[in-house]
Design an enzyme around this catalytic site. Structure first.
Site, short mmCIF file in Angstrom:
data_model
loop_
_atom_site.label_atom_id
_atom_site.label_comp_id
_atom_site.label_asym_id
_atom_site.label_seq_id
_atom_site.Cartn_x
_atom_site.Cartn_y
_atom_site.Cartn_z
N ASP A 143 32.09 38.88 44.09
CA ASP A 143 31.91 38.98 45.80
C ASP A 143 31.31 40.33 46.21
O ASP A 143 31.17 41.36 45.28
CB ASP A 143 33.33 38.87 46.14
CG ASP A 143 33.93 37.51 46.24
OD1 ASP A 143 33.28 36.68 45.44
OD2 ASP A 143 35.00 37.11 46.72
N HIS A 192 33.87 41.75 41.73
CA HIS A 192 32.98 42.08 42.71
C HIS A 192 31.92 42.90 42.13
O HIS A 192 32.19 44.06 41.39
CB HIS A 192 33.88 43.17 43.80
CG HIS A 192 34.83 42.46 44.44
ND1 HIS A 192 36.19 42.10 43.77
CD2 HIS A 192 34.94 41.78 45.65
CE1 HIS A 192 36.85 41.47 44.76
NE2 HIS A 192 36.20 41.15 45.72
#
Length: 242
Positions: free
Chosen positions: A39, A184
């Site tokens: 992400d 991430h």
């Protein structure tokens, strides 16, 4: 990312799918694979190092991107696509969807899907609400736009300021075949509509390498969601929180 992610997950209402088909939470598969997702990118110094680590391990992943960052770092998105990874929508920015007017969310999801497909040159099937927070109306807006919300199981704690070994250990907790893992390749900041404090000190490439080595020791390969579904099917749950 911040502890609000964990708090949101704790507040989430998760139950077996009833009248709603629900969001994707894992993949039912016979192959020894997990789904690795990233992400908050693209981000220089993060995405590029993650891509190198994935290439060295022969792994695949799905990248849930922020459109504001795609506009700033278009070449990094192109690198993700060129490496054969899957691109999905995290949002125009990182504001939590339940804090926005429902009509605005619906418009942003429709426009975001179209913009990302144009930028990536590939179909965009998945979305992930920032912080995992979505209402029933947000979920319906996503599915009406042709996007299926995708949540997660195990995480890497790579938004927290914790020791490296703790992040790697956390990535193994609750892991099983078909798990969707949250990681991430960037850190959303104020310019992305996030207010989660300073980013952690972290070499994301080194972390991904260690995570993938741990999975390999368990006989598991990392794949994108699309790759995993070549021999599997989605497991869905309703997952809503404000």
């Amino acid at each position: 990312m911040s502890t609000s992610l964990v708090q949101a997950a704790r507040r989430a209402v998760r139950r077996s799918a009833g009248t709603l088909a629900g969001s994707a939470v894992s993949v039912r598969t016979h192959r020894p694979e997990v789904v690795l997702t990233f992400d908050d990118g693209p981000e220089p110094g993060g995405t590029d190092r993650v891509l190198d680590a994935l290439a060295q391990a022969g792994a695949g992943a799905t990248f849930f991107v922020l459109l504001g960052r795609v506009r700033r770092y278009r070449s990094l998105l192109e690198e993700v696509v060129a490496a054969g990874h899957e691109v999905a929508l995290h949002g125009a920015d990182h504001r939590a969807l339940p804090t926005l007017p429902a009509a605005d969310v619906a418009r942003m999801l429709r426009a975001g899907k179209a913009e990302l497909e144009d930028a990536a040159g590939q179909p965009v099937r998945w979305s992930r609400p920032p912080y995992g927070r979505q209402t029933v109306r947000n979920w319906r807006a996503a599915t009406s736009a042709g996007l299926l919300p995708v949540l997660w199981g195990p995480t890497t704690w790579d938004w927290k300021d914790v020791p490296f070994e703790q992040r790697v250990a956390r990535s193994q907790r609750g892991l099983e075949t078909g798990s969707i893992v949250l990681a991430h390749d960037g850190f959303a900041g104020p310019e992305d509509g996030a207010c989660d404090g300073p980013p952690p000190e972290l070499d994301r490439g080194r972390m991904v390498t260690a995570v993938l080595e741990g999975y390999a020791e368990r006989g598991l390969a990392a794949r994108s969601l699309g790759q995993a579904l070549e021999a599997g099917e989605l497991v869905r749950e309703t997952w809503f929180s404000r």
